[in-house]
Write a protein that holds these residues in place. Structure first.
Motif, PDB file in Angstrom:
ATOM      1  N   PRO A 112       0.835  -1.208   0.000  1.00 22.09           N
ATOM      2  CA  PRO A 112       0.000   0.000   0.000  1.00 22.09           C
ATOM      3  C   PRO A 112       0.866   1.253   0.000  1.00 22.09           C
ATOM      4  O   PRO A 112       1.873   1.320   0.704  1.00 22.09           O
ATOM      5  CB  PRO A 112      -0.796  -0.105   1.308  1.00 22.09           C
ATOM      6  N   SER A 113       0.469   2.237  -0.771  1.00 25.97           N
ATOM      7  CA  SER A 113       1.264   3.464  -0.867  1.00 25.97           C
ATOM      8  C   SER A 113       1.104   4.355   0.357  1.00 25.97           C
ATOM      9  O   SER A 113       1.853   5.315   0.516  1.00 25.97           O
ATOM     10  CB  SER A 113       0.887   4.242  -2.123  1.00 25.97           C
ATOM     11  N   ASN A 114       0.155   4.033   1.242  1.00 23.07           N
ATOM     12  CA  ASN A 114      -0.030   4.879   2.425  1.00 23.07           C
ATOM     13  C   ASN A 114       0.834   4.446   3.604  1.00 23.07           C
ATOM     14  O   ASN A 114       0.709   4.984   4.696  1.00 23.07           O
ATOM     15  CB  ASN A 114      -1.508   4.931   2.832  1.00 23.07           C
ATOM     16  N   LEU A 115       1.746   3.479   3.392  1.00 26.91           N
ATOM     17  CA  LEU A 115       2.630   3.044   4.473  1.00 26.91           C
ATOM     18  C   LEU A 115       3.621   4.150   4.842  1.00 26.91           C
ATOM     19  O   LEU A 115       4.123   4.868   3.984  1.00 26.91           O
ATOM     20  CB  LEU A 115       3.418   1.793   4.081  1.00 26.91           C
ATOM     21  N   THR A 116       3.903   4.237   6.146  1.00 28.07           N
ATOM     22  CA  THR A 116       4.906   5.173   6.653  1.00 28.07           C
ATOM     23  C   THR A 116       6.129   4.363   7.082  1.00 28.07           C
ATOM     24  O   THR A 116       6.170   3.148   6.893  1.00 28.07           O
ATOM     25  CB  THR A 116       4.350   5.955   7.860  1.00 28.07           C
ATOM     26  N   ARG A 117       7.103   5.018   7.701  1.00 29.85           N
ATOM     27  CA  ARG A 117       8.321   4.334   8.138  1.00 29.85           C
ATOM     28  C   ARG A 117       8.002   3.165   9.053  1.00 29.85           C
ATOM     29  O   ARG A 117       8.591   2.091   8.939  1.00 29.85           O
ATOM     30  CB  ARG A 117       9.259   5.315   8.856  1.00 29.85           C
ATOM     31  N   LEU A 118       7.046   3.339   9.946  1.00 31.05           N
ATOM     32  CA  LEU A 118       6.684   2.271  10.877  1.00 31.05           C
ATOM     33  C   LEU A 118       6.140   1.049  10.129  1.00 31.05           C
ATOM     34  O   LEU A 118       6.530  -0.084  10.406  1.00 31.05           O
ATOM     35  CB  LEU A 118       5.654   2.782  11.889  1.00 31.05           C
ATOM     36  N   GLY A 119       5.262   1.278   9.163  1.00 29.16           N
ATOM     37  CA  GLY A 119       4.707   0.181   8.373  1.00 29.16           C
ATOM     38  C   GLY A 119       5.758  -0.503   7.523  1.00 29.16           C
ATOM     39  O   GLY A 119       5.770  -1.730   7.397  1.00 29.16           O
ATOM     40  N   LEU A 120       6.654   0.284   6.931  1.00 35.54           N
ATOM     41  CA  LEU A 120       7.740  -0.283   6.127  1.00 35.54           C
ATOM     42  C   LEU A 120       8.675  -1.111   7.001  1.00 35.54           C
ATOM     43  O   LEU A 120       9.106  -2.195   6.622  1.00 35.54           O
ATOM     44  CB  LEU A 120       8.519   0.832   5.420  1.00 35.54           C
ATOM     45  N   SER A 121       8.971  -0.593   8.191  1.00 37.49           N
ATOM     46  CA  SER A 121       9.856  -1.289   9.117  1.00 37.49           C
ATOM     47  C   SER A 121       9.243  -2.627   9.537  1.00 37.49           C
ATOM     48  O   SER A 121       9.919  -3.660   9.571  1.00 37.49           O
ATOM     49  CB  SER A 121      10.108  -0.405  10.344  1.00 37.49           C
ATOM     50  N   SER A 122       7.964  -2.613   9.825  1.00 39.99           N
ATOM     51  CA  SER A 122       7.253  -3.835  10.197  1.00 39.99           C
ATOM     52  C   SER A 122       7.291  -4.849   9.049  1.00 39.99           C
ATOM     53  O   SER A 122       7.525  -6.042   9.262  1.00 39.99           O
ATOM     54  CB  SER A 122       5.809  -3.489  10.558  1.00 39.99           C
ATOM     55  N   LEU A 123       7.108  -4.363   7.838  1.00 44.92           N
ATOM     56  CA  LEU A 123       7.133  -5.230   6.661  1.00 44.92           C
ATOM     57  C   LEU A 123       8.514  -5.867   6.465  1.00 44.92           C
ATOM     58  O   LEU A 123       8.629  -7.080   6.262  1.00 44.92           O
ATOM     59  CB  LEU A 123       6.738  -4.425   5.421  1.00 44.92           C
ATOM     60  N   VAL A 124       9.571  -5.074   6.562  1.00 48.60           N
ATOM     61  CA  VAL A 124      10.929  -5.608   6.406  1.00 48.60           C
ATOM     62  C   VAL A 124      11.232  -6.615   7.521  1.00 48.60           C
ATOM     63  O   VAL A 124      11.804  -7.674   7.261  1.00 48.60           O
ATOM     64  CB  VAL A 124      11.986  -4.476   6.367  1.00 48.60           C
ATOM     65  N   ASN A 125      10.825  -6.304   8.741  1.00 49.08           N
ATOM     66  CA  ASN A 125      11.032  -7.251   9.839  1.00 49.08           C
ATOM     67  C   ASN A 125      10.314  -8.575   9.573  1.00 49.08           C
ATOM     68  O   ASN A 125      10.861  -9.641   9.840  1.00 49.08           O
ATOM     69  CB  ASN A 125      10.587  -6.650  11.177  1.00 49.08           C
ATOM     70  N   ASN A 126       9.100  -8.516   9.029  1.00 47.75           N
ATOM     71  CA  ASN A 126       8.366  -9.738   8.690  1.00 47.75           C
ATOM     72  C   ASN A 126       9.081 -10.518   7.596  1.00 47.75           C
ATOM     73  O   ASN A 126       9.135 -11.756   7.638  1.00 47.75           O
ATOM     74  CB  ASN A 126       6.936  -9.416   8.268  1.00 47.75           C
ATOM     75  N   LEU A 127       9.628  -9.830   6.612  1.00 51.10           N
ATOM     76  CA  LEU A 127      10.370 -10.509   5.534  1.00 51.10           C
ATOM     77  C   LEU A 127      11.632 -11.180   6.076  1.00 51.10           C
ATOM     78  O   LEU A 127      11.972 -12.294   5.690  1.00 51.10           O
ATOM     79  CB  LEU A 127      10.727  -9.520   4.424  1.00 51.10           C
ATOM     80  N   ILE A 128      12.326 -10.503   6.978  1.00 52.17           N
ATOM     81  CA  ILE A 128      13.528 -11.087   7.583  1.00 52.17           C
ATOM     82  C   ILE A 128      13.144 -12.294   8.444  1.00 52.17           C
ATOM     83  O   ILE A 128      13.780 -13.342   8.383  1.00 52.17           O
ATOM     84  CB  ILE A 128      14.303 -10.046   8.425  1.00 52.17           C
ATOM     85  N   GLN A 129      12.079 -12.136   9.203  1.00 45.47           N
ATOM     86  CA  GLN A 129      11.645 -13.209  10.095  1.00 45.47           C
ATOM     87  C   GLN A 129      11.199 -14.456   9.319  1.00 45.47           C
ATOM     88  O   GLN A 129      11.309 -15.568   9.823  1.00 45.47           O
ATOM     89  CB  GLN A 129      10.522 -12.725  10.999  1.00 45.47           C
ATOM     90  N   ALA A 130      10.757 -14.290   8.084  1.00 50.44           N
ATOM     91  CA  ALA A 130      10.337 -15.431   7.271  1.00 50.44           C
ATOM     92  C   ALA A 130      11.514 -16.367   6.970  1.00 50.44           C
ATOM     93  O   ALA A 130      11.329 -17.570   6.813  1.00 50.44           O
ATOM     94  CB  ALA A 130       9.712 -14.941   5.964  1.00 50.44           C
ATOM     95  N   THR A 131      12.727 -15.824   6.918  1.00 48.74           N
ATOM     96  CA  THR A 131      13.905 -16.652   6.642  1.00 48.74           C
ATOM     97  C   THR A 131      14.784 -16.856   7.869  1.00 48.74           C
ATOM     98  O   THR A 131      15.678 -17.682   7.863  1.00 48.74           O
ATOM     99  CB  THR A 131      14.766 -16.039   5.514  1.00 48.74           C
ATOM    100  N   THR A 132      14.542 -16.067   8.918  1.00 49.52           N
ATOM    101  CA  THR A 132      15.315 -16.162  10.160  1.00 49.52           C
ATOM    102  C   THR A 132      14.328 -16.186  11.327  1.00 49.52           C
ATOM    103  O   THR A 132      14.022 -15.144  11.906  1.00 49.52           O
ATOM    104  CB  THR A 132      16.272 -14.949  10.292  1.00 49.52           C
ATOM    105  N   PRO A 133      13.797 -17.372  11.656  1.00 53.58           N
ATOM    106  CA  PRO A 133      12.730 -17.483  12.663  1.00 53.58           C
ATOM    107  C   PRO A 133      13.039 -16.875  14.028  1.00 53.58           C
ATOM    108  O   PRO A 133      12.144 -16.376  14.697  1.00 53.58           O
ATOM    109  CB  PRO A 133      12.505 -18.986  12.785  1.00 53.58           C
ATOM    110  N   ASP A 134      14.300 -16.881  14.442  1.00 53.64           N
ATOM    111  CA  ASP A 134      14.623 -16.331  15.767  1.00 53.64           C
ATOM    112  C   ASP A 134      14.937 -14.834  15.713  1.00 53.64           C
ATOM    113  O   ASP A 134      15.529 -14.272  16.637  1.00 53.64           O
ATOM    114  CB  ASP A 134      15.769 -17.117  16.413  1.00 53.64           C
ATOM    115  N   TRP A 135      14.541 -14.175  14.643  1.00 58.20           N
ATOM    116  CA  TRP A 135      14.800 -12.743  14.443  1.00 58.20           C
ATOM    117  C   TRP A 135      14.032 -11.906  15.466  1.00 58.20           C
ATOM    118  O   TRP A 135      12.848 -12.111  15.703  1.00 58.20           O
ATOM    119  CB  TRP A 135      14.387 -12.343  13.034  1.00 58.20           C
ATOM    120  N   ASN A 136      14.720 -10.942  16.074  1.00 51.79           N
ATOM    121  CA  ASN A 136      14.080  -9.969  16.957  1.00 51.79           C
ATOM    122  C   ASN A 136      13.886  -8.679  16.171  1.00 51.79           C
ATOM    123  O   ASN A 136      14.876  -8.071  15.743  1.00 51.79           O
ATOM    124  CB  ASN A 136      14.943  -9.690  18.192  1.00 51.79           C
TER     125      ASN A 136
END
Length: 100
Positions: free
Chosen positions: A37-61
């Protein structure tokens, strides 16, 4: 209120993006493009990147990230940033992420 939020998300246009970084693994995500969505802000983008990282690194904080488009920090919604900088949303947007 939930109906308004849902309607806002549905009305938000989507942009194709590719997240890139100079950070080392496990902080790198796959360089594929995704529609967000184009209405994402830094917080939403950060959450999205964290989810992408967590998909390949399950113990990701999760951790906060900052985002750059064409070398400029994104400090507003993607939609507003693209409008302010006259950047076309028709192409795949490369968004660099760095540690906040």
């Amino acid at each position: 209120m939930d109906i308004d939020t849902k309607a806002e998300e549905e009305n938000s246009r989507r942009v194709q993006v590719r997240f890139i970084t100079k950070l080392k693994p496990p902080l790198k995500v796959a360089p594929t493009s995704i529609a967000i969505p184009s209405n994402l802000t830094r917080l939403g983008l950060s959450s999205l990147v964290n989810n992408l990282i967590q998909a390949t690194t399950p113990d990701w904080n999760p951790q906060p990230f900052d985002f750059l488009i064409d070398g400029e920090l994104v400090r507003m919604s993607l939609d507003n940033f693209l409008l302010a900088k006259a950047i076309s949303a028709e192409k795949i947007l490369e968004i660099e992420y760095i540690k906040a």
